[in-house]
Design a protein around this motif. Structure first.
Motif, PDB file in Angstrom:
ATOM      1  N   LEU A  16     -44.258  25.339  15.289  1.00  0.00           N
ATOM      2  CA  LEU A  16     -44.140  24.136  14.470  1.00  0.00           C
ATOM      3  C   LEU A  16     -43.349  24.586  13.255  1.00  0.00           C
ATOM      4  N   TRP A  17     -42.253  23.875  12.935  1.00  0.00           N
ATOM      5  CA  TRP A  17     -41.488  24.289  11.769  1.00  0.00           C
ATOM      6  C   TRP A  17     -40.782  23.108  11.135  1.00  0.00           C
ATOM      7  N   ASP A  18     -40.267  23.355   9.945  1.00  0.00           N
ATOM      8  CA  ASP A  18     -39.472  22.350   9.248  1.00  0.00           C
ATOM      9  C   ASP A  18     -38.060  22.386   9.831  1.00  0.00           C
ATOM     10  N   HIS A  19     -37.643  21.267  10.401  1.00  0.00           N
ATOM     11  CA  HIS A  19     -36.337  21.198  11.061  1.00  0.00           C
ATOM     12  C   HIS A  19     -35.190  21.494  10.096  1.00  0.00           C
ATOM     13  N   GLY A  20     -35.340  21.141   8.852  1.00  0.00           N
ATOM     14  CA  GLY A  20     -34.285  21.389   7.874  1.00  0.00           C
ATOM     15  C   GLY A  20     -34.149  22.845   7.487  1.00  0.00           C
ATOM     16  N   GLU A  21     -35.203  23.614   7.634  1.00  0.00           N
ATOM     17  CA  GLU A  21     -35.196  25.024   7.239  1.00  0.00           C
ATOM     18  C   GLU A  21     -34.846  25.958   8.391  1.00  0.00           C
ATOM     19  N   MET A  22     -35.201  25.576   9.627  1.00  0.00           N
ATOM     20  CA  MET A  22     -34.952  26.413  10.816  1.00  0.00           C
ATOM     21  C   MET A  22     -35.326  27.868  10.534  1.00  0.00           C
ATOM     22  N   PRO A  23     -36.601  28.173  10.313  1.00  0.00           N
ATOM     23  CA  PRO A  23     -37.019  29.519   9.901  1.00  0.00           C
ATOM     24  C   PRO A  23     -36.802  30.564  10.992  1.00  0.00           C
ATOM     25  N   ASP A  24     -36.741  31.805  10.552  1.00  0.00           N
ATOM     26  CA  ASP A  24     -36.595  32.938  11.463  1.00  0.00           C
ATOM     27  C   ASP A  24     -37.931  33.172  12.154  1.00  0.00           C
ATOM     28  N   THR A  25     -37.917  33.284  13.471  1.00  0.00           N
ATOM     29  CA  THR A  25     -39.161  33.490  14.224  1.00  0.00           C
ATOM     30  C   THR A  25     -39.341  34.944  14.651  1.00  0.00           C
ATOM     31  N   ALA A  26     -38.432  35.825  14.281  1.00  0.00           N
ATOM     32  CA  ALA A  26     -38.555  37.244  14.632  1.00  0.00           C
ATOM     33  C   ALA A  26     -39.547  37.900  13.674  1.00  0.00           C
ATOM     34  N   LEU A  27     -40.808  37.749  13.986  1.00  0.00           N
ATOM     35  CA  LEU A  27     -41.876  38.222  13.115  1.00  0.00           C
ATOM     36  C   LEU A  27     -42.574  39.432  13.723  1.00  0.00           C
ATOM     37  N   ASP A  28     -43.087  40.280  12.876  1.00  0.00           N
ATOM     38  CA  ASP A  28     -43.943  41.373  13.328  1.00  0.00           C
ATOM     39  C   ASP A  28     -45.365  40.833  13.444  1.00  0.00           C
ATOM     40  N   TYR A  29     -46.057  41.243  14.505  1.00  0.00           N
ATOM     41  CA  TYR A  29     -47.423  40.784  14.744  1.00  0.00           C
ATOM     42  C   TYR A  29     -48.395  41.944  14.605  1.00  0.00           C
ATOM     43  N   SER A  30     -49.497  41.679  13.921  1.00  0.00           N
ATOM     44  CA  SER A  30     -50.572  42.662  13.801  1.00  0.00           C
ATOM     45  C   SER A  30     -51.675  42.294  14.801  1.00  0.00           C
ATOM     46  N   GLU A  31     -52.620  43.192  14.968  1.00  0.00           N
ATOM     47  CA  GLU A  31     -53.784  42.900  15.808  1.00  0.00           C
ATOM     48  C   GLU A  31     -54.541  41.694  15.258  1.00  0.00           C
ATOM     49  N   ASP A  32     -54.615  41.579  13.928  1.00  0.00           N
ATOM     50  CA  ASP A  32     -55.282  40.419  13.315  1.00  0.00           C
ATOM     51  C   ASP A  32     -54.572  39.123  13.676  1.00  0.00           C
ATOM     52  N   ASP A  33     -53.239  39.139  13.667  1.00  0.00           N
ATOM     53  CA  ASP A  33     -52.476  37.937  14.049  1.00  0.00           C
ATOM     54  C   ASP A  33     -52.826  37.522  15.472  1.00  0.00           C
ATOM     55  N   LEU A  34     -52.916  38.479  16.367  1.00  0.00           N
ATOM     56  CA  LEU A  34     -53.225  38.177  17.761  1.00  0.00           C
ATOM     57  C   LEU A  34     -54.646  37.654  17.914  1.00  0.00           C
ATOM     58  N   ARG A  35     -55.603  38.222  17.184  1.00  0.00           N
ATOM     59  CA  ARG A  35     -56.989  37.740  17.240  1.00  0.00           C
ATOM     60  C   ARG A  35     -57.116  36.328  16.670  1.00  0.00           C
ATOM     61  N   ARG A  36     -56.361  36.042  15.617  1.00  0.00           N
ATOM     62  CA  ARG A  36     -56.412  34.703  14.998  1.00  0.00           C
ATOM     63  C   ARG A  36     -55.740  33.652  15.870  1.00  0.00           C
ATOM     64  N   ARG A  37     -54.785  34.068  16.711  1.00  0.00           N
ATOM     65  CA  ARG A  37     -54.040  33.185  17.620  1.00  0.00           C
ATOM     66  C   ARG A  37     -53.111  32.216  16.884  1.00  0.00           C
ATOM     67  N   VAL A  38     -52.933  32.444  15.599  1.00  0.00           N
ATOM     68  CA  VAL A  38     -52.008  31.658  14.777  1.00  0.00           C
ATOM     69  C   VAL A  38     -51.387  32.608  13.764  1.00  0.00           C
ATOM     70  N   LYS A  39     -50.091  32.447  13.536  1.00  0.00           N
ATOM     71  CA  LYS A  39     -49.400  33.246  12.522  1.00  0.00           C
ATOM     72  C   LYS A  39     -48.557  32.293  11.691  1.00  0.00           C
ATOM     73  N   THR A  40     -48.417  32.615  10.422  1.00  0.00           N
ATOM     74  CA  THR A  40     -47.612  31.763   9.544  1.00  0.00           C
ATOM     75  C   THR A  40     -46.509  32.572   8.880  1.00  0.00           C
ATOM     76  N   ALA A  41     -45.482  31.852   8.494  1.00  0.00           N
ATOM     77  CA  ALA A  41     -44.376  32.361   7.683  1.00  0.00           C
ATOM     78  C   ALA A  41     -43.856  31.142   6.932  1.00  0.00           C
ATOM     79  N   PRO A  42     -42.971  31.314   5.949  1.00  0.00           N
ATOM     80  CA  PRO A  42     -42.465  30.137   5.242  1.00  0.00           C
ATOM     81  C   PRO A  42     -41.863  29.097   6.203  1.00  0.00           C
ATOM     82  N   PHE A  43     -42.329  27.878   6.078  1.00  0.00           N
ATOM     83  CA  PHE A  43     -41.852  26.724   6.858  1.00  0.00           C
ATOM     84  C   PHE A  43     -42.170  26.835   8.343  1.00  0.00           C
TER      85      PHE A  43
END
Length: 154
Positions: A16-43
């Motif tokens: 889910l992202w802001d269409h006007g911003e088109m954010p970068d999705t190349a993110l690093d994932y931690s074990e916590d990110d995987l356990r939470r099943r949701v990750k955030t970054a700007p927009f």
């Protein structure tokens, strides 16, 4: 507004992202990110379904926080999403855009509900898992796991 989708969750994710911003999705994932099943970054909010397949997703955009029984869900996470353009885009990881929805510009809270996680086969390719996303206008707040599911098979 309510919408239903079949989203191909390649690499166990869609966005889910802001269409006007088109954010970068190349993110690093931690074990916590995987356990939470949701990750955030700007927009950007990354939803991480359990299956690396097409999954059913229901999206609701509402005016206020939902008053819903959480016992219907295995896992529930809330995150904030800035939508300054007023255009919410749902996007597959390796596919393309699924939909672009017009909303009032601003900050939203996203509640991601994961259900049917106990129905997955051992190879995690089949199951009756399903997902519900609820968005409403709200001030920015940290990501919060409201209900955590730990797969007993892992």
């Amino acid at each position: 507004m309510q919408k239903r989708y079949e989203i191909f969750a390649d690499y166990h994710q869609f966005y889910l992202w802001d269409h006007g911003e088109m954010p970068d999705t190349a993110l690093d994932y931690s074990e916590d990110d995987l356990r939470r099943r949701v990750k955030t970054a700007p927009f950007l909010v990354v939803i991480q379904p359990e299956r690396n397949m097409s999954v059913p997703v229901e999206l609701d955009i509402v005016d206020a926080p939902p008053d819903e029984a959480l016992d219907l869900w295995d896992h529930v996470v809330e995150a904030s999403l800035d939508l300054p353009s007023g255009r919410l885009e749902i996007h597959e990881c390796t596919g393309g855009s699924i939909d672009i929805l017009s909303v009032a510009p601003g900050t939203y809270r996203v509640r991601a509900c994961f259900g049917g996680l106990t129905t997955l086969t051992d190879d995690r390719l089949d199951g009756e898992d399903h997902y519900r996303l609820i968005l409403w206008p709200a001030p920015s707040a940290p990501l919060a796991v409201i209900k955590h599911y730990a797969d007993p098979r892992l």
